[in-house]
Every structure is written in structure tokens, then in C-alpha cells.
Design a protein around this motif. Structure first.
Motif, PDB file in Angstrom:
ATOM      1  N   LEU A 142      35.267  93.900  -6.977  1.00 47.05           N
ATOM      2  CA  LEU A 142      36.218  93.279  -6.057  1.00 47.05           C
ATOM      3  C   LEU A 142      35.599  93.093  -4.673  1.00 47.05           C
ATOM      4  N   VAL A 143      34.833  94.083  -4.244  1.00 46.80           N
ATOM      5  CA  VAL A 143      34.162  93.974  -2.938  1.00 46.80           C
ATOM      6  C   VAL A 143      33.191  92.805  -2.975  1.00 46.80           C
ATOM      7  N   LEU A 144      32.433  92.760  -4.057  1.00 41.57           N
ATOM      8  CA  LEU A 144      31.471  91.663  -4.207  1.00 41.57           C
ATOM      9  C   LEU A 144      32.184  90.313  -4.185  1.00 41.57           C
ATOM     10  N   TYR A 145      33.327  90.278  -4.842  1.00 43.67           N
ATOM     11  CA  TYR A 145      34.071  89.025  -4.900  1.00 43.67           C
ATOM     12  C   TYR A 145      34.418  88.531  -3.491  1.00 43.67           C
ATOM     13  N   ARG A 146      34.870  89.474  -2.660  1.00 41.06           N
ATOM     14  CA  ARG A 146      35.275  89.073  -1.299  1.00 41.06           C
ATOM     15  C   ARG A 146      34.080  88.519  -0.529  1.00 41.06           C
ATOM     16  N   ASP A 147      32.939  89.198  -0.684  1.00 45.89           N
ATOM     17  CA  ASP A 147      31.738  88.721   0.012  1.00 45.89           C
ATOM     18  C   ASP A 147      31.313  87.343  -0.511  1.00 45.89           C
ATOM     19  N   TRP A 148      31.363  87.235  -1.817  1.00 45.07           N
ATOM     20  CA  TRP A 148      30.962  85.968  -2.440  1.00 45.07           C
ATOM     21  C   TRP A 148      31.833  84.813  -1.932  1.00 45.07           C
ATOM     22  N   ARG A 149      33.124  85.083  -1.896  1.00 48.74           N
ATOM     23  CA  ARG A 149      34.068  84.058  -1.455  1.00 48.74           C
ATOM     24  C   ARG A 149      33.795  83.653  -0.003  1.00 48.74           C
ATOM     25  N   ARG A 150      33.496  84.660   0.799  1.00 48.55           N
ATOM     26  CA  ARG A 150      33.193  84.387   2.212  1.00 48.55           C
ATOM     27  C   ARG A 150      31.940  83.521   2.349  1.00 48.55           C
ATOM     28  N   VAL A 151      30.917  83.873   1.588  1.00 45.64           N
ATOM     29  CA  VAL A 151      29.672  83.073   1.668  1.00 45.64           C
ATOM     30  C   VAL A 151      29.930  81.655   1.163  1.00 45.64           C
ATOM     31  N   LEU A 152      30.722  81.548   0.104  1.00 48.60           N
ATOM     32  CA  LEU A 152      31.004  80.221  -0.449  1.00 48.60           C
ATOM     33  C   LEU A 152      31.776  79.372   0.561  1.00 48.60           C
ATOM     34  N   ARG A 153      32.714  80.014   1.211  1.00 51.72           N
ATOM     35  CA  ARG A 153      33.588  79.259   2.109  1.00 51.72           C
ATOM     36  C   ARG A 153      32.935  78.970   3.461  1.00 51.72           C
ATOM     37  N   TRP A 154      32.245  79.972   3.998  1.00 49.19           N
ATOM     38  CA  TRP A 154      31.691  79.818   5.347  1.00 49.19           C
ATOM     39  C   TRP A 154      30.164  79.820   5.384  1.00 49.19           C
ATOM     40  N   GLY A 155      29.579  80.860   4.800  1.00 47.58           N
ATOM     41  CA  GLY A 155      28.128  81.053   4.935  1.00 47.58           C
ATOM     42  C   GLY A 155      27.309  79.862   4.453  1.00 47.58           C
ATOM     43  N   ALA A 156      27.561  79.469   3.207  1.00 43.17           N
ATOM     44  CA  ALA A 156      26.744  78.404   2.624  1.00 43.17           C
ATOM     45  C   ALA A 156      26.864  77.088   3.409  1.00 43.17           C
ATOM     46  N   PRO A 157      28.103  76.618   3.691  1.00 43.58           N
ATOM     47  CA  PRO A 157      28.188  75.355   4.443  1.00 43.58           C
ATOM     48  C   PRO A 157      27.513  75.449   5.815  1.00 43.58           C
ATOM     49  N   VAL A 158      27.729  76.576   6.502  1.00 39.36           N
ATOM     50  CA  VAL A 158      27.148  76.689   7.853  1.00 39.36           C
ATOM     51  C   VAL A 158      25.614  76.623   7.781  1.00 39.36           C
ATOM     52  N   ILE A 159      25.024  77.369   6.857  1.00 38.63           N
ATOM     53  CA  ILE A 159      23.562  77.388   6.758  1.00 38.63           C
ATOM     54  C   ILE A 159      23.017  76.012   6.364  1.00 38.63           C
ATOM     55  N   ILE A 160      23.649  75.397   5.377  1.00 36.58           N
ATOM     56  CA  ILE A 160      23.130  74.100   4.909  1.00 36.58           C
ATOM     57  C   ILE A 160      23.246  73.054   6.019  1.00 36.58           C
ATOM     58  N   ILE A 161      24.397  73.026   6.678  1.00 34.43           N
ATOM     59  CA  ILE A 161      24.575  72.020   7.738  1.00 34.43           C
ATOM     60  C   ILE A 161      23.637  72.308   8.908  1.00 34.43           C
ATOM     61  N   LEU A 162      23.496  73.587   9.247  1.00 34.40           N
ATOM     62  CA  LEU A 162      22.574  73.935  10.337  1.00 34.40           C
ATOM     63  C   LEU A 162      21.148  73.475  10.009  1.00 34.40           C
ATOM     64  N   GLY A 163      20.734  73.718   8.772  1.00 33.29           N
ATOM     65  CA  GLY A 163      19.394  73.293   8.341  1.00 33.29           C
ATOM     66  C   GLY A 163      19.222  71.791   8.517  1.00 33.29           C
ATOM     67  N   LEU A 164      20.237  71.037   8.108  1.00 36.30           N
ATOM     68  CA  LEU A 164      20.136  69.578   8.195  1.00 36.30           C
ATOM     69  C   LEU A 164      20.102  69.115   9.654  1.00 36.30           C
ATOM     70  N   VAL A 165      20.948  69.752  10.484  1.00 35.00           N
ATOM     71  CA  VAL A 165      20.995  69.347  11.898  1.00 35.00           C
ATOM     72  C   VAL A 165      19.651  69.634  12.582  1.00 35.00           C
ATOM     73  N   LEU A 166      19.109  70.836  12.323  1.00 40.55           N
ATOM     74  CA  LEU A 166      17.820  71.175  12.933  1.00 40.55           C
ATOM     75  C   LEU A 166      16.733  70.206  12.477  1.00 40.55           C
ATOM     76  N   GLN A 167      16.857  69.791  11.214  1.00 42.70           N
ATOM     77  CA  GLN A 167      15.866  68.857  10.687  1.00 42.70           C
ATOM     78  C   GLN A 167      15.961  67.497  11.383  1.00 42.70           C
TER      79      GLN A 167
END
Ligand code: PHE
Length: 454
Positions: free
Chosen positions: A422-447
Motif C-alpha cells: 500500500l505504501v508503494l502504491y501511494r508512492d507510485w501514484r504520486r510519481v505517475l501523477r506528478w513526478g513523471a510529467p514534471v521530469i519529462i517536461i523539464l527535460g524537454l524544456v531544458l533541451q
């Protein structure tokens, strides 16, 4: 026609998913990308990204396949209609990526095939190994038609396997090569690290110097991570769609990501000692693997046999990954038009890839003068697809999944018998919702900033 049956065993599924993730991305692409970005700091960023964002997206794609019970083209269409969003373009985009990537993946697989044949020749011709380690690469790079011929052989073989059907096709290949190859690579790394250059190599790889990173590095790490984990192609979604309901997708996704990252780390330990030892080409060149390894095999005892087995395994791994790409396209089309025979799609797609492969194969010779933004055709295709389009595709797939299955996710992810789940699930959900989009978009913007400023 293809049956949507489940894979025979969970173990069989691991092998197939790992087999498709493992390929030229780990051994050919990863070392020179690490070289291009200055070693340790990039490696660290990459590993962290892969075990967070990569793992999260891998699990999301598996779940998307299983929950929608269909491949990406069909599921994106259905979900698009349901959510009133233009999701169907995601399916189309992923297929275009598969198609173009396979065209140049086959060319590089053809390079592997070339070295394999040279090792076979060395068995019979005295001193050929020495000659080969000095000349084979330039002979190959100066002969575009040879590259095309080798790529064609590779594509036709992949096609024959795919035309036979998923289960017999994939499962057989992977389960045989993986354990042997892993063992061989570990033995070779031990030998590579016994070379005098190993101190410098370990420092280069494990001492992070963040000043070596540039504005492109994040996007390159994200792009490569998607490439090597087969994320954003629809491949993992296809695998998910074949999986049984009672299999724990989160644990499959974690294991596959973990193993793939480990293999990449082992790959750099194999390639760099030789590259540091006496390579003439820069460590940032796509030919790095093919420059370093034949020289390494020349130097070690029994190198001829080690080299032969190594290139054979590497080629089989490349073949398996190519089959994964072809299979993704064929499965998507078959899902869309179930009445059309599967082999029809296999030959159409394979034929198209064959024609397209002409361009990357001839990019260093016939099309030598065709340079786009200072890059050769093959480099341009690789950069645009992997550093730009693939991360966007992965981002959209993750978004579509989140929007469509928000409420079902927890049930599938959480395994009641595991307390940490359950703990893992919460972290996973957070990364899916916030972490992944932020990192991918940041990478593209910096590029984009990199392009504007350079
Ligand atoms: N992940 C494979 C590699 O590292 C490439 C691949 C991508 C294979 C997508 C299948 C599907 O080489």
C-alpha cells in the motif's frame, strides 16, 4: 489469427518482457550516451530516473494493457471516445515510433551480424582476428550497401519469426539466450576490470562530476530510459494485454526495470575499460561498442571464442528486440482489424521497414552530404525519435492511463499479502501523477533551451 491467450507461465512472461527490454539499447546505445554526458553524474541521474519514473511508467503501461484488454491503438481509440479526448493519436504516434526505430535498429543489428560473421571467419583464417579488429569497422562504415544487405537479412529473419506467432516465436528465443549471455558478460566484465585502465574507468563512472552535465542531459537520460525499457512504443501495453488477471503487475514491472538497469550498468563496465585503454575514436561515438570490443577480444586469452559467443548472443538479443517491435505493430493492427490475417500485416510492416532501412543504412555513404542540424541521417533519426518524440509518447500514455483508470489502479496494484504494497502504491501514484510529467517536461524544456542557446 492471433488468440488473446495468456502467456503460459509468469516466468515465461518475465523472460519475454526482459528479453524485449534488453537489447542494443543496453550494450550499444547506453555506453556512448554515458560517454557523451561525461560519465558518473549522468549514470547516477539515469539510475535514479530509471528506478523511479521508468519503473512507474512500465507498471502503468502493463496495467493499461491488462485493464483495457487490448493493444495501444485500440485502447487509445476506445478511451479517447469515452473521455472525449484526442487519445487516439497516441496509438498512432507509438506505431510511427516503432516503425522508424525498427528501421535503424535493424541497421545496427546488421553491424552486429557483420562482426559475428567476422568472428566465424576468424575460426578458419589465421590472423583474421587481428586484421578484423583493426579494419572491420571502417570497411562496414564505408559500405552502405553491405549495411543494407545485413539489415535486410536481419529484418527478414525477424519477419519469419513473427509470422509464426507470438508464443512460439518469442518465448523460444529468449529463454535460451538470456541466462547464457548474462553469465558470459559477467565473466567478461571481470576480465575487463583486470585491465590497467580500470582505475580510471571506475573513477569516470562512479565519481559524479555534475559540471559535465549539460542542458540536453536530462532529456537524453529520459529518452534512453524509455528506449531501453521499451516504454512509449506500445510494446509493454501489448504484453500487458496478454497477461492473466491474477498476475501481480507491479512486481513484474519492478523486476523488469531493475534487471534492465543492472544490465546497463554491467554493459558500461564492459565497454569502458577497453575504450580507455587504446581506442582511437571518441567515447561519444555510436560506434563505441564496435570499436572497443573486437580489440578487447584480441587481447584476452580465448578471445576468439568469447567474441564469437558474445556477438552471437548480442545478435540474438537484437533479433529478439526487433521481433518485439514488429510484434507490437502486427498485434496492434490485428487488434484493430481482427478479420485480416495476421501474416498480411507482418509482411506489409516488414516490407515497409525494409524500404525505410535504406536511408539509415546509406546515411554514411550515399547520403553522406545530407546533414540535418549538423547530424547524419541515422543520428538525426535517433535524436529526434528518442530524445523528443518517445518521451512525449510515454508522457501521453501515462496521462491517458491515469485519467482513464484512476479508480481501478489501486485494486490492481495492491497485493494484500504484502504489507509494503500500500505504501508503494501511494508512492507510485504520486510519481505517475506528478513526478513523471514534471521530469519529462523539464527535460524537454531544458533541451529547447539548449537548442536556442547553442
Ligand atoms: N528496449 C530495446 C533495447 O534496449 C529496444 C526495444 C524498444 C525493443 C521497443 C522492443 C520495443 O534495445
Amino acid at each position: 489469427m492471433i488468440k488473446r491467450s495468456s502467456w503460459r507461465s509468469q516466468f515465461g512472461f518475465y523472460l519475454i518482457a526482459i528479453g524485449s527490454a534488453f537489447g542494443l539499447g543496453n550494450l550499444w546505445r547506453f555506453p556512448y550516451i554515458v560517454g557523451e554526458n561525461g560519465g558518473g553524474a549522468f549514470l547516477l541521474v539515469y539510475v535514479i530516473l530509471s528506478l523511479t519514473v521508468g519503473m512507474t511508467l512500465m507498471i502503468a503501461e502493463l496495467m493499461l494493457g491488462q485493464l483495457s484488454h487490448s493493444t495501444l491503438l485500440v485502447s487509445s481509440q476506445k478511451l479517447g471516445e469515452k473521455q472525449k479526448m484526442p487519445f487516439r493519436y497516441i496509438g498512432i504516434m507509438s506505431l510511427v515510433i516503432c516503425f522508424i526505430v525498427l528501421s535503424y535498429y535493424s541497421v545496427v543489428s546488421g553491424w552486429v551480424l557483420h562482426f559475428l560473421t567476422q568472428f566465424v571467419k576468424s575460426l578458419f583464417v589465421k590472423d583474421h582476428l587481428r586484421e578484423m579488429s583493426q579494419q572491420s569497422l571502417s570497411i562496414l562504415l564505408n559500405n552502405g550497401w553491405l549495411q543494407f544487405l545485413l539489415a535486410s537479412v536481419h529484418i527478414i529473419l525477424s519477419l519469419v519469426v513473427v509470422a509464426k506467432g507470438v508464443q512460439e516465436g518469442l518465448e523460444k528465443w529468449v529463454s535460451r539466450i538470456m541466462p547464457l549471455f548474462a553469465l558470459l558478460v559477467v565473466v567478461l566484465v571481470a576480465r575487463a576490470l583486470a585491465m590497467p585502465s580500470s582505475g580510471a574507468v571506475l573513477r569516470f563512472l562512479f565519481y559524479p562530476d555534475f559540471s559535465k552535465l549539460n542542458l540536453k542531459s536530462l532529456a537524453q537520460a529520459v529518452g534512453h530510459m524509455c528506449f531501453t525499457l521499451s516504454i512509449g512504443f506500445g510494446t509493454i501495453v501489448t504484453f500487458g494485454s496478454y497477461m492473466k488477471r491474477n498476475e501481480n503487475l507491479a512486481s513484474v514491472g519492478m523486476k523488469v526495470t531493475f534487471l534492465d538497469t543492472l544490465i546497463s550498468l554491467v554493459a558500461v563496465l564492459l565497454v569502458f575499460p577497453m575504450a580507455f585503454h587504446g581506442s582511437e575514436r571518441p567515447m561519444t561515438d555510436p560506434t563505441l561498442l564496435f570499436e572497443a570490443l573486437p580489440k578487447f577480444f584480441l587481447e584476452i586469452k580465448g578471445g576468439l571464442y568469447f567474441g564469437l559467443i558474445f556477438f552471437l548472443c548480442l545478435w540474438l538479443a537484437a533479433l529478439n528486440a526487433s521481433i518485439g517491435l514488429l510484434e507490437t505493430m502486427v498485434a496492434n493492427f490485428t487488434d484493430l482489424k481482427p478479420k485480416t490475417p495476421r501474416n498480411y500485416f507482418a509482411w506489409m510492416v516488414g516490407g515497409g521497414v525494409l524500404v525505410l532501412a535504406l536511408f539509415p543504412a546509406l546515411s554514411g555513404t550515399v547520403f553522406r552530404d545530407l546533414r540535418i542540424l549538423g547530424l547524419s541521417l541515422i543520428e538525426f533519426l535517433d535524436t529526434v525519435l528518442i530524445n523528443w518524440i518517445l518521451p512525449v509518447s510515454a508522457l501521453f500514455i501515462g496521462f491517458m492511463f491515469y485519467r482513464s483508470y484512476k479508480s481501478e489502479m489501486e485494486n490492481i496494484f495492491v497485493d494484500e499479502t504484502q504489507v509494503a504494497s500500500l505504501v508503494l502504491y501511494r508512492d507510485w501514484r504520486r510519481v505517475l501523477r506528478w513526478g513523471a510529467p514534471v521530469i519529462i517536461i523539464l527535460g524537454l524544456v531544458l533541451q529547447v533551451c539548449y537548442l536556442v542557446l547553442s
